[in-house]
Every structure is written in structure tokens, then in C-alpha cells.
Design an enzyme around this catalytic site. Structure first.
Site, mmCIF file in Angstrom:
data_model
loop_
_atom_site.group_PDB
_atom_site.id
_atom_site.type_symbol
_atom_site.label_atom_id
_atom_site.label_comp_id
_atom_site.label_asym_id
_atom_site.label_seq_id
_atom_site.Cartn_x
_atom_site.Cartn_y
_atom_site.Cartn_z
ATOM 1 N NE ARG A 66 12.991 -18.218 5.453
ATOM 2 C CZ ARG A 66 13.284 -16.930 5.358
ATOM 3 N NH1 ARG A 66 12.810 -16.075 6.229
ATOM 4 N NH2 ARG A 66 14.036 -16.510 4.372
ATOM 5 C CG ASN A 186 9.180 -6.859 0.557
ATOM 6 O OD1 ASN A 186 8.955 -5.876 -0.131
ATOM 7 N ND2 ASN A 186 8.344 -7.320 1.463
ATOM 8 C CD GLU A 358 9.408 -18.634 0.771
ATOM 9 O OE1 GLU A 358 8.722 -17.594 0.749
ATOM 10 O OE2 GLU A 358 10.629 -18.631 0.945
HETATM 11 P P1 ADP Z 1 8.288 -11.035 1.051
HETATM 12 O O1 ADP Z 1 9.573 -11.162 0.294
HETATM 13 O O2 ADP Z 1 8.360 -10.074 2.198
HETATM 14 O O3 ADP Z 1 7.603 -12.337 1.351
HETATM 15 P P2 ADP Z 1 6.219 -10.692 -0.988
HETATM 16 O O4 ADP Z 1 6.550 -11.935 -1.721
HETATM 17 O O5 ADP Z 1 4.900 -10.594 -0.333
HETATM 18 O O6 ADP Z 1 7.342 -10.261 0.033
HETATM 19 O O7 ADP Z 1 6.353 -9.474 -2.035
HETATM 20 C C1 ADP Z 1 6.190 -8.167 -1.655
HETATM 21 C C2 ADP Z 1 6.321 -7.282 -2.883
HETATM 22 O O8 ADP Z 1 5.306 -7.630 -3.826
HETATM 23 C C3 ADP Z 1 6.166 -5.800 -2.579
HETATM 24 O O9 ADP Z 1 7.158 -5.060 -3.255
HETATM 25 C C4 ADP Z 1 4.804 -5.494 -3.176
HETATM 26 O O10 ADP Z 1 4.705 -4.164 -3.628
HETATM 27 C C5 ADP Z 1 4.770 -6.435 -4.350
HETATM 28 N N1 ADP Z 1 3.407 -6.582 -4.879
HETATM 29 C C6 ADP Z 1 2.333 -7.152 -4.273
HETATM 30 N N2 ADP Z 1 1.236 -7.016 -5.058
HETATM 31 C C7 ADP Z 1 1.631 -6.340 -6.174
HETATM 32 C C8 ADP Z 1 0.976 -5.891 -7.362
HETATM 33 N N3 ADP Z 1 -0.328 -6.102 -7.560
HETATM 34 N N4 ADP Z 1 1.717 -5.237 -8.284
HETATM 35 C C9 ADP Z 1 3.026 -5.010 -8.105
HETATM 36 N N5 ADP Z 1 3.696 -5.414 -7.018
HETATM 37 C C10 ADP Z 1 3.020 -6.078 -6.060
#
Ligand code: ADP
Length: 372
Positions: A66, A186, A358
């Protein structure tokens, strides 16, 4: 069986997966963290040697890296040669936190896996189809050109995977579909995709622009930065403010969406306010891209928040029945994995949840490059 070793190298971590491309199976995977910290592995090279030992005899056919920023140079996954490596290094000017860290992983992999081809898969590549009107910032064009100031867009690997998966799910050719895809993790961004091509996206020259994120605020009047600079904040202060202390965290004290939502449910006004700003921004881009595309076949939610938060999807699409967009409350709340429809039977626009992957996309593109 074609196996690809997928590497996501950060400044102090290496996230890796070994993927069998034909079956899409994740064979192995882990994360090496705190690289360079006391008591942990010394550097990226040592981390990679450790991973190699863990893999044992399972030498991959290719390695897919990546790479965050491909600038205007790379519009597709690319076999890494000395020239390509030099170009990735030169693009560090556009992504000073990311590209150097990606290069560390690349060099470590080359040393640990001699003879195995390395491929760079760029977060920006998918958006190289943007037209000048969508990627140009209206500043002095000579200054912009001299410093590479334009919209590049990010999360391209995710958009490529999700748009293909959505088309497969809908059993329609990707070339015939207009999609708006919300990648809400995030980091968060949104992309307007017409016939499989990115035509607009909310992240810009850097991953700071656009939506409200966990710790990044997204859109901000550039004039505010001039004022803050005059008030005494240094470039490092601004970097910390914008990348680490803004977004949901800056507004509510919580950077993780689950924490913000539970604080709001418990009556925390700042948390509710943060959610309101987050949703307002989502709707702002939805409106812009609906018009930009001249209508849409499907709206797709992906990544941590997009896949798992019915409340976010409901707040984004509230009151849009007049535009032919209507969620089905039951489907939206249903807990179920995989790609699925969450819109009502009446909705002219299909609303989908499509889990992103990804790593698998990087593995597929890597195998395609190496396979010729
Ligand atoms: P990254 O961008 O680090 O790959 P992710 O795609 O895993 O992150 O997303 C992380 C976000 O998803 C965090 O803000 C987390 O709180 C949110 N998240 C995960 N599960 C839930 C849920 N059930 N409800 C609301 N938000 C969620």
C-alpha cells in the site's frame, strides 16, 4: 494458487496479510507494532525478517505494498523498479508522513524476500480519472503547478473494491452505474463514481479535506490557518491540531464513533453536537455528488462506521424521499454481514452496505501486474 503478501507499512508498524488471490482467502496475517521503541523490534528490516520467519516455507508469489501518494505519476498499480522507488520517494513532499514509511516497508521486504516481485498499489491512483474542473483548486495556477497543489483523493483501493463488489451484487455492469460511495472509517471520504471511474472525491491534496473524521476536521476555511499562524501556532502545532486533535475528538473528546454515539445517548451535548456536524457534512457532499452525477443508481456505505452504524446511515439519508431515497428501517438495523440492501422497496435509489477489503484489492491488483 497465487499468493500475495500484502504490506501496509506505517512509520512504527507493519500490518501484513498473506492472501490467496484465486480463493480470496486470507491465509495468515498480523501486525508488528511499536517498531523502534524500547523493548520492541529495532527497525522495519528486523520486523520483516521476523515476518519471513513466521511465514516459513510459504514464500509468496508477489508482494503488494500500500502506497499512500502516487501524485499525478501513477494511475494504476505498478511493478516497483529503481525508478518507481525513486518516484515514490520524490512524492514524499506531498505525503511526508506516509510515503517515507511506505518506502521503509518496501526496502525491508525487498531485502527479506529477494527475488520476489514488489508492486505498489496507490491510494490515489483510482482518482486520476478526475477531470480538471474537479481537481483544480482556484489559486494562482503557477504556484499550484510548482508545488503539486491539486486534488488527488485517497481511499482509492477501497473505492475500486467496493464499486466492483456493488456492481456484482446488483448484477449490473460497473460501466452502467452511477454510485456515491461513503468510506467512513477513522479516516473518511466520499466518492462519486460514474461508470467505474472516479469523477469527484472529498479528500484533496492531502487526506485532511472533506468529511469530519475521527481526529481530522475535514473542510476548513484556509483563512483560519493564516489567522492561527499569525496568532503564534507553528506548522507543527497546526499539523497536530488538524491531524490529531480535530474531528470527532476535537468536538467531543472522543475520536471513536462508538464512544461518541454512546456519550450522545447518555445525554452529552458536546457528543451530540459532534454527531450533528458529522452528519451535516455527509449530507453536504451527498447533495453535491447527486447533482454532479445527475442522479445516482446506488448509494453505498462502507468501512467501520459505514458498515456498522445504522444511525449514521439514517441521519445521512433522512428526509430524502422526494429524491427517491428511502431507507428500510428494519433492513438498516439488521445485523448481518456481507453486501446487503438497506433501502425500501419503494426507493428509486438502492442503498447498499458493502464491506470493504483493501488488502484483497491490493492482492488482486498485485497479482494482475505480476501476471502481466
Ligand atoms: P480505519 O480507518 O482505521 O481502517 P475502520 O474502518 O475500522 O477504521 O473504522 C473505525 C471506526 O468505525 C471507528 O470510529 C469505530 O468507532 C467505528 N465503528 C466500528 N463499529 C461501529 C459500530 N457498531 N457503530 C458505530 N461505529 C462503529
Amino acid at each position: 494458487m497465487t499468493t500475495v503478501f500484502v504490506v501496509n507499512s506505517g512509520s512504527s508498524s507493519i500490518k501484513w496479510e498473506l492472501i490467496d488471490v484465486e480463493s480470496a482467502a486470507r491465509l495468515r496475517g498480523s501486525i508488528v507494532e511499536r517498531i523502534g521503541e524500547p523493548g520492541a523490534v529495532a527497525d522495519h528490516a528486523a520486523a520483516m525478517v521476523g515476518i519471513l520467519a513466521e511465514l516459513g516455507d510459504e514464500l509468496p508469489d508477489a508482494i503488494g505494498h500500500r502506497v499512500v501518494h502516487g501524485g499525478s505519476l501513477f494511475d494504476e498499480a505498478t511493478l516497483i523498479t529503481e525508478t518507481v522507488e525513486r518516484q515514490i520517494g520524490a512524492l514524499s513532499a506531498l505525503a511526508p508522513l506516509h510515503n517515507p514509511a511506505n518506502l521503509l516497508g518496501l526496502r525491508a521486504a525487498r531485502a527479506a524476500f529477494p527475488g520476489v516481485p514488489n508492486v505498489a498499489v496507490f491510494d490515489t491512483a483510482f482518482h486520476q480519472t478526475l477531470a480538471p474542473d474537479a481537481y483544480t483548486y482556484a489559486i494562482d495556477s503557477q504556484v499550484a503547478a510548482a508545488h503539486g497543489v491539486r486534488r488527488y483523493g485517497f481511499h482509492g483501493t477501497s473505492y475500486q473494491y467496493v464499486s466492483r463488489a456493488a456492481a456484482e451484487f446488483l448484477q449490473k455492469p460497473r460501466e452502467s452505474l452511477k454510485l456515491i460511495v461513503f468510506h467512513l472509517g477513522n479516516g473518511a471520504s466520499v466518492c462519486a463514481i460514474d461508470g467505474g471511474r472516479s469523477v469527484d472525491t472529498s479528500m484533496g491534496m492531502t487526506p485532511l479535506e472533506g468529511l469530519v473524521m475521527g481526529t481530522r476536521g475535514g473542510d476548513l476555511d484556509a483563512g483560519a490557518l493564516i489567522q492561527l499562524g499569525r496568532a503564534g501556532l507553528s506548522f507543527d502545532d497546526l499539523d497536530r491540531l488538524l491531524n490529531r486533535r480535530s474531528g470527532l475528538l476535537g468536538l467531543s473528546g472522543h475520536g471513536d464513533m462508538r464512544d461518541v454515539q454512546s456519550a450522545a445517548r447518555a445525554g452529552d451535548d458536546a457528543a451530540q453536537g459532534a454527531l450533528d456536524v458529522y452528519h451535516h457534512r455527509l449530507r453536504h457532499y451527498l447533495g453535491a455528488y447527486l447533482v454532479g452525477l445527475g442522479g445516482v443508481d446506488a448509494i453505498v456505505f462502507t468501512a467501520g462506521v459505514g458498515e456498522n452504524s445504522p444511525a449514521t446511515r439514517a441521519a445521512t439519508l433522512r428526509g430524502l424521499e422526494g429524491f427517491g431515497i428511502e431507507l428500510d428501517e428494519g433492513l438498516n438495523r439488521a445485523r448481518q454481514g456481507g453486501a446487503r440492501v438497506v433501502s425500501s422497496a419503494r426507493s428509486a435509489v438502492t442503498v447498499l452496505v458493502v464491506p470493504t477489503n483493501e488488502e484483497l484489492e491490493i492482492a488482486r491488483q498485485t497479482a494482475a501486474v505480476v501476471g502481466g
